[in-house]
Design a protein around this motif. Structure first.
Motif, short mmCIF file in Angstrom:
data_model
loop_
_atom_site.label_atom_id
_atom_site.label_comp_id
_atom_site.label_asym_id
_atom_site.label_seq_id
_atom_site.Cartn_x
_atom_site.Cartn_y
_atom_site.Cartn_z
N LYS A 232 0.83 -1.21 0.00
CA LYS A 232 0.00 0.00 0.00
C LYS A 232 0.86 1.25 0.00
CE LYS A 232 -4.09 -1.96 2.26
NZ LYS A 232 -4.92 -1.97 3.49
N LEU A 233 1.93 1.23 0.82
CA LEU A 233 2.84 2.38 0.85
C LEU A 233 3.48 2.59 -0.50
CD1 LEU A 233 4.62 1.86 4.29
CD2 LEU A 233 3.12 3.77 3.68
N PHE A 234 3.85 1.49 -1.13
CA PHE A 234 4.47 1.56 -2.45
C PHE A 234 3.52 2.19 -3.46
CE2 PHE A 234 5.28 -0.24 -6.63
CZ PHE A 234 6.64 -0.03 -6.78
N ILE A 235 2.25 1.71 -3.47
CA ILE A 235 1.28 2.20 -4.44
C ILE A 235 0.93 3.66 -4.17
CG2 ILE A 235 -1.11 1.96 -5.26
CD1 ILE A 235 -0.79 -1.07 -4.70
N ASN A 236 0.68 3.98 -2.91
CA ASN A 236 0.25 5.35 -2.57
C ASN A 236 1.41 6.35 -2.65
OD1 ASN A 236 -2.33 4.42 -2.05
ND2 ASN A 236 -1.94 4.07 0.13
N GLY A 237 2.60 5.88 -2.40
CA GLY A 237 3.73 6.80 -2.35
C GLY A 237 4.34 7.09 -3.70
N GLY A 238 4.04 6.26 -4.71
CA GLY A 238 4.63 6.47 -6.02
C GLY A 238 6.14 6.52 -5.93
N LYS A 239 6.74 7.41 -6.68
CA LYS A 239 8.20 7.46 -6.71
C LYS A 239 8.82 8.00 -5.43
CE LYS A 239 8.83 12.03 -8.83
NZ LYS A 239 9.47 12.75 -9.95
N TYR A 240 7.98 8.48 -4.52
CA TYR A 240 8.50 8.97 -3.24
C TYR A 240 8.44 7.89 -2.16
CZ TYR A 240 8.17 13.37 -5.67
OH TYR A 240 8.32 14.37 -6.59
N SER A 241 8.17 6.67 -2.54
CA SER A 241 8.11 5.58 -1.58
C SER A 241 9.48 5.31 -0.99
CB SER A 241 7.58 4.31 -2.25
OG SER A 241 8.52 3.87 -3.21
N ALA A 242 9.50 4.51 0.08
CA ALA A 242 10.76 4.21 0.75
C ALA A 242 11.73 3.49 -0.17
CB ALA A 242 10.49 3.35 1.99
N ILE A 243 11.21 2.63 -1.03
CA ILE A 243 12.10 1.89 -1.92
C ILE A 243 12.82 2.84 -2.88
CG2 ILE A 243 10.29 1.38 -3.63
CD1 ILE A 243 11.60 -1.33 -4.06
N HIS A 244 12.09 3.84 -3.37
CA HIS A 244 12.71 4.81 -4.27
C HIS A 244 13.74 5.66 -3.53
CE1 HIS A 244 13.17 7.62 -7.59
NE2 HIS A 244 12.97 8.60 -6.75
N GLN A 245 13.40 6.07 -2.32
CA GLN A 245 14.33 6.89 -1.53
C GLN A 245 15.64 6.15 -1.30
OE1 GLN A 245 12.49 8.47 2.05
NE2 GLN A 245 10.56 8.78 0.97
N ASN A 246 15.56 4.85 -1.00
CA ASN A 246 16.78 4.09 -0.77
C ASN A 246 17.59 3.92 -2.05
OD1 ASN A 246 16.20 3.89 1.91
ND2 ASN A 246 15.98 1.68 1.96
N ILE A 247 16.91 3.77 -3.18
CA ILE A 247 17.61 3.68 -4.46
C ILE A 247 18.38 4.97 -4.72
CG2 ILE A 247 17.25 3.68 -6.96
CD1 ILE A 247 15.06 1.58 -6.47
N VAL A 248 17.72 6.11 -4.50
CA VAL A 248 18.38 7.40 -4.70
C VAL A 248 19.55 7.56 -3.73
CG1 VAL A 248 18.07 9.90 -4.53
CG2 VAL A 248 16.32 8.51 -5.65
N LEU A 249 19.34 7.18 -2.47
CA LEU A 249 20.42 7.27 -1.49
C LEU A 249 21.60 6.40 -1.89
CD1 LEU A 249 18.74 7.35 2.05
CD2 LEU A 249 20.44 8.95 1.15
N GLY A 250 21.32 5.20 -2.39
CA GLY A 250 22.41 4.33 -2.82
C GLY A 250 23.26 4.97 -3.89
N ARG A 251 22.62 5.66 -4.82
CA ARG A 251 23.37 6.37 -5.87
C ARG A 251 24.19 7.50 -5.29
NH1 ARG A 251 18.27 6.91 -10.06
NH2 ARG A 251 18.16 4.71 -10.65
N GLN A 252 23.59 8.23 -4.35
CA GLN A 252 24.31 9.34 -3.73
C GLN A 252 25.52 8.84 -2.94
OE1 GLN A 252 21.12 11.17 -1.50
NE2 GLN A 252 20.48 12.45 -3.21
N PHE A 253 25.31 7.75 -2.21
CA PHE A 253 26.44 7.16 -1.49
C PHE A 253 27.55 6.78 -2.46
CE2 PHE A 253 23.53 5.97 2.16
CZ PHE A 253 24.20 6.73 3.10
N ALA A 254 27.17 6.14 -3.58
CA ALA A 254 28.17 5.69 -4.55
C ALA A 254 28.95 6.87 -5.12
CB ALA A 254 27.49 4.90 -5.66
N LYS A 255 28.26 7.97 -5.40
CA LYS A 255 28.94 9.15 -5.96
C LYS A 255 29.99 9.69 -4.99
CE LYS A 255 25.15 10.73 -8.92
NZ LYS A 255 24.11 11.76 -9.14
N VAL A 256 29.63 9.76 -3.70
CA VAL A 256 30.59 10.28 -2.72
C VAL A 256 31.71 9.28 -2.48
CG1 VAL A 256 30.88 11.10 -0.35
CG2 VAL A 256 28.83 11.73 -1.64
#
Length: 308
Positions: A232-256
């Motif tokens: 439900k969180l995934f569906i309601n949250g769209g691209k702002y869901s926790a899974i997307h946030q962690n994907i973005v964070l992973g990329r940011q971590f990799a860049k640094v």
């Protein structure tokens, strides 16, 4: 100089603060000093801290400097004041069980034998309510997290260690202080775990060493989320869901990590690739994530790759 530095970040913590300070004083291992910085409390937090510093001047050291703007930044600022061989992070509302420092020190010294590498250890926690009634005897079972997921791929997806359970050695502390940009991407503990994973060793004590108090004012807490609720969180949250946030964070971590050259021969290709993955088209990104085991385990694979 004490053997262990305990870093305590406070902000409007008067309700539970005395319990935490008392639990430090009841530790079986007593060669420690607690550095404290308050980030602008409006309640009587400072009154409590001043009282304990007055009663135990060799144990509690209140530091006075500019406000940092949140728990993460406050812990990072405190880390610069630690000169002791080992450092621990302390939340204002928990209770440390009596052998927390002793067992942590025994474990980290065992891991350090024969090496000068960066070392971190962390423990399990008992999840309790505001009145210390036990909600779960294990934080990891409660949140369905695997404390043994300590390879770099797993840690780029999710941090497993709560900062309040960690002890780090001086080598890791120095690495962390030199790479504060990494620590500021999420909570400080996640960046520290990544540095330890790549540059040294991580150990886990499979025993709760903290009463992890859950209440309305928690900045970060334990959250039991069923599979149906995750969907439900995934569906309601769209691209702002926790899974997307962690994907973005992973990329940011990799860049640094890539910019700061925090990698070894086993991780360099992965970190370099992830740091540049946004330049690829959708299909190539999906292939990179699947090929490198970077897809979160929380959802079926067909759903997991949608946001990469």
């Amino acid at each position: 100089m004490a053997q262990v530095a305990i870093l305590l970040s406070t902000f409007n913590g008067a309700q539970y603060l005395s319990d935490q300070l008392d639990s430090l004083l009841k530790q079986s291992y007593q060669d420690w000093v607690c550095y404290i910085h308050d980030d602008g409390s409006k309640d009587n937090t400072m009154e409590i801290l001043n009282k304990y510093q007055s009663l135990f001047p060799k144990k509690f050291n209140i530091l006075s400097y500019d406000l940092t703007g949140g728990a993460r930044n406050n812990f990072i600022s405190l880390l610069e004041y630690s000169k002791e061989p080992y450092t621990m992070f302390c939340d204002q509302d928990d209770i440390w069980l009596p052998q927390k420092i002793e067992k942590s020190l025994e474990t980290i010294k065992e891991l350090e034998k024969g090496t000068d590498e960066a070392v971190a250890i962390f423990t399990d926690l008992k999840v309790v309510d505001s009145n210390l009634n036990i909600i779960s005897s294990s934080y990891f079972k409660y949140e369905k997290r695997n404390p043994n997921s300590l390879d770099v791929r797993s840690l780029l997806k999710q941090n497993v260690a709560a900062g309040c359970t960690m002890m780090i050695n001086g080598t890791l502390r120095d690495y962390a202080n030199k790479n504060q940009d990494l620590l500021r991407l999420a909570m400080h503990d996640w960046g520290i775990m990544l540095i330890a994973c790549i540059s040294g060793k991580i150990g886990f004590i499979n025993k709760p060493m903290i009463l992890y108090r859950q209440h309305q004012s928690n900045q970060v807490g334990a959250k039991k989320i069923s599979f149906n609720k995750r969907v439900k969180l995934f569906i309601n949250g769209g691209k702002y869901s926790a899974i997307h946030q962690n994907i973005v964070l992973g990329r940011q971590f990799a860049k640094v990590l890539n910019k700061n050259e925090i990698y070894d021969l086993n991780t360099k290709k992965l970190i370099e690739g992830l740091s540049m993955v946004e330049e690829k088209n959708k299909l190539m990104r999906m292939k990179f994530y699947l090929d490198n085991g970077l897809v979160s385990h929380n959802f079926p694979k067909i759903i997991r790759i949608l946001f990469v």
